[in-house]
Enzyme design. Structure first.
Site, mmCIF file in Angstrom:
data_model
loop_
_atom_site.group_PDB
_atom_site.id
_atom_site.type_symbol
_atom_site.label_atom_id
_atom_site.label_comp_id
_atom_site.label_asym_id
_atom_site.label_seq_id
_atom_site.Cartn_x
_atom_site.Cartn_y
_atom_site.Cartn_z
ATOM 1 N N ARG A 84 17.903 37.123 -11.681
ATOM 2 C CA ARG A 84 16.697 36.537 -10.626
ATOM 3 C C ARG A 84 15.950 35.817 -11.155
ATOM 4 O O ARG A 84 15.664 35.928 -12.485
ATOM 5 C CB ARG A 84 15.840 37.777 -10.104
ATOM 6 C CG ARG A 84 16.498 38.722 -9.342
ATOM 7 C CD ARG A 84 15.779 40.166 -8.956
ATOM 8 N NE ARG A 84 16.491 40.993 -8.079
ATOM 9 C CZ ARG A 84 17.630 41.914 -8.537
ATOM 10 N NH1 ARG A 84 17.932 41.835 -9.690
ATOM 11 N NH2 ARG A 84 18.190 42.284 -7.312
ATOM 12 N N HIS A 109 21.430 35.339 -8.733
ATOM 13 C CA HIS A 109 22.626 34.930 -8.964
ATOM 14 C C HIS A 109 23.145 33.627 -8.457
ATOM 15 O O HIS A 109 24.081 33.438 -7.892
ATOM 16 C CB HIS A 109 23.770 36.089 -8.511
ATOM 17 C CG HIS A 109 23.658 37.339 -8.974
ATOM 18 N ND1 HIS A 109 23.350 37.458 -10.466
ATOM 19 C CD2 HIS A 109 23.956 38.594 -8.842
ATOM 20 C CE1 HIS A 109 23.232 38.939 -10.843
ATOM 21 N NE2 HIS A 109 23.730 39.524 -9.750
ATOM 22 N N HIS A 183 30.750 39.587 -13.516
ATOM 23 C CA HIS A 183 30.116 40.534 -12.870
ATOM 24 C C HIS A 183 31.080 41.551 -12.520
ATOM 25 O O HIS A 183 31.204 42.254 -11.501
ATOM 26 C CB HIS A 183 29.340 39.927 -11.586
ATOM 27 C CG HIS A 183 28.064 40.988 -11.223
ATOM 28 N ND1 HIS A 183 28.201 42.206 -10.311
ATOM 29 C CD2 HIS A 183 26.959 40.570 -11.404
ATOM 30 C CE1 HIS A 183 27.101 42.402 -10.195
ATOM 31 N NE2 HIS A 183 26.024 41.671 -10.803
ATOM 32 N N ASP A 255 19.240 49.005 -14.189
ATOM 33 C CA ASP A 255 19.648 47.575 -13.722
ATOM 34 C C ASP A 255 18.647 46.738 -14.726
ATOM 35 O O ASP A 255 18.193 45.729 -14.127
ATOM 36 C CB ASP A 255 19.113 47.381 -12.373
ATOM 37 C CG ASP A 255 19.715 46.199 -11.584
ATOM 38 O OD1 ASP A 255 20.228 45.475 -12.258
ATOM 39 O OD2 ASP A 255 19.399 46.130 -10.386
ATOM 40 N N GLU A 317 26.620 42.799 -18.051
ATOM 41 C CA GLU A 317 26.320 41.504 -17.696
ATOM 42 C C GLU A 317 25.778 40.960 -19.184
ATOM 43 O O GLU A 317 24.741 40.955 -19.148
ATOM 44 C CB GLU A 317 25.677 41.295 -16.467
ATOM 45 C CG GLU A 317 26.096 42.109 -15.277
ATOM 46 C CD GLU A 317 25.117 41.823 -14.125
ATOM 47 O OE1 GLU A 317 24.308 40.790 -14.053
ATOM 48 O OE2 GLU A 317 24.885 42.944 -13.591
HETATM 49 C C1 BGC Z 1 21.624 42.889 -10.260
HETATM 50 C C2 BGC Z 1 21.415 43.969 -9.313
HETATM 51 C C3 BGC Z 1 21.976 43.479 -7.913
HETATM 52 C C4 BGC Z 1 23.598 43.481 -8.112
HETATM 53 C C5 BGC Z 1 24.501 43.216 -6.897
HETATM 54 C C6 BGC Z 1 23.106 42.865 -10.614
HETATM 55 O O1 BGC Z 1 23.479 41.888 -11.634
HETATM 56 O O2 BGC Z 1 21.126 43.027 -11.565
HETATM 57 O O3 BGC Z 1 20.026 43.956 -9.103
HETATM 58 O O4 BGC Z 1 21.943 44.418 -7.121
HETATM 59 O O5 BGC Z 1 23.842 42.464 -9.289
HETATM 60 O O6 BGC Z 1 23.863 41.731 -6.508
#
Ligand code: BGC
Length: 352
Positions: A84, A109, A183, A255, A317
């Protein structure tokens, strides 16, 4: 004997009719990794268990349309910026840039049409002990709100030791920000026989970034000691995940960006006892976001008919610190014209 090979095939069409191709990178033991030219997505990784049985260890969807605009970002090359950007804006020198808001008031993203949602050019790469695919994309100045024309490449190689290497490079003609990751959602059981709560995870990190309820770093850096975030010794993913803890509550599970200690080659490992599969990750990046698939919706039927669900798989990630450009306590990551952004991560699949 199976020979190291790349097999290109038709993977189907996007909703606008664009044809999508799959590049299957096969090594000489028959293990393989497939990548598509939409989103640089890794659609499958088949590696052996301790009996030698090849099974899929990542979430796989059967059709490119299912990957389109997918909010789970299954397998994707995520960029320009992974994670983010708070308040969907940032400043470089005196210029303020405003991004698309796609996670509440924040940008996630790379925005609505980030690198995970575009078609890449692909060049096949072959060597004596690896095969690969080099993906290239030209991101125009101000695309999704980011400054600078950016030439970006993602090189995927898979070798005869069951090692997948991903190398990102990018160069811009204006000051900009870049932070890329992959991802993939891993589940080492093979073909999703169980969820990932009984996988053993090790992360060589003494510290984790504290996040607020919107999953934005607060500026505080927390010690993992004595908290559910201590994965310095192998621990089951599910051991503490339901503990009373503000950080786990904010993330609806894990997360979080862990700050890697950077004193070991393999700083992250994931192990599934039943299959004997072990994944070791080495990276030149400063952090890893552990995302325990807390919001995988039930909307997807995976390639083998299994329905998707929360905690079915997890992401590791590797990346630069999230939201670094807006964070006072973290060094920023401005890419300057003439410099090259690089990031590399190796995923080694083994058995114990
Ligand atoms: C983020 C999550 C998100 C997920 C799917 C992850 O990389 O940290 O907060 O919900 O991606 O979009």
């Amino acid at each position: 004997m199976i020979l190291l090979d790349i097999i290109k095939s038709n993977f189907g069409n996007l909703s606008d009719g664009s044809q999508i191709f799959k590049y299957k990178l096969i090594n000489n033991s028959g293990s393989f990794v497939s990548i598509i030219n939409y989103g640089g997505i890794i659609t499958e990784i088949f590696v052996p268990d301790k009996e030698g049985k090849l099974e899929n260890v990542v979430i796989s969807l059967p059709d490119p349309k299912k990957y389109e605009n997918n909010d789970c970002y299954f397998g994707a090359a995520v960029g320009r910026i992974a994670g983010r950007i708070s308040n969907a804006s940032f400043k470089i020198e005196d210029d303020i840039y405003v991004l698309e808001k796609n996670s509440g008031k924040h940008s996630l993203h790379g925005g609505l049409k980030g690198f995970s949602r575009v078609i890449w050019d692909v060049k096949e790469v072959k060597d004596t002990d690896f095969v690969g695919a080099e993906l290239s994309f030209f991101s125009k100045d101000m695309e999704n709100g980011f400054p600078g024309n950016l030439n970006v490449k993602v090189l995927y190689t898979f070798n005869n030791n069951n090692e997948l290497n991903i190398k990102y490079t990018a160069a811009a003609d204006k000051k900009t920000i870049v932070n890329m990751t992959n991802h993939s959602y891993f589940n080492l059981c093979g073909d999703y026989k169980e969820d990932i709560l009984s996988h053993y995870l090790t992360i060589n990190a003494d510290k984790v970034l504290e996040l607020d309820q919107d999953l934005i770093p607060t500026g505080n850096i927390l010690s993992v000691a004595g908290t559910p975030f201590d994965f310095r010794n192998a621990k089951m993913v599910g051991a503490d995940i339901n503990k009373e803890d503000t950080q786990l509550k904010n993330g609806h599970g894990y997360d979080h960006p862990f700050i890697l200690n950077k004193d070991k080659d393999t700083e992250i490992s994931l192990y599934d006892k039943r299959s004997g599969r072990l994944l070791e990750i080495a990276t030149d990046q400063k952090s890893v976001v552990l995302y325990t698939g807390n919001s995988i919706t039930n909307d997807f039927t995976l390639y083998n008919g299994v329905k998707s669900r929360d905690r079915l798989a997890l992401c590791l990630e590797t990346q630069y610190y999230p939201d670094a450009v807006n964070q006072k306590n973290l060094p920023s990551n401005i890419l300057i014209p003439g410099e090259i952004y690089t990031a590399a991560t190796t995923y080694r699949f083994k058995v114990l």
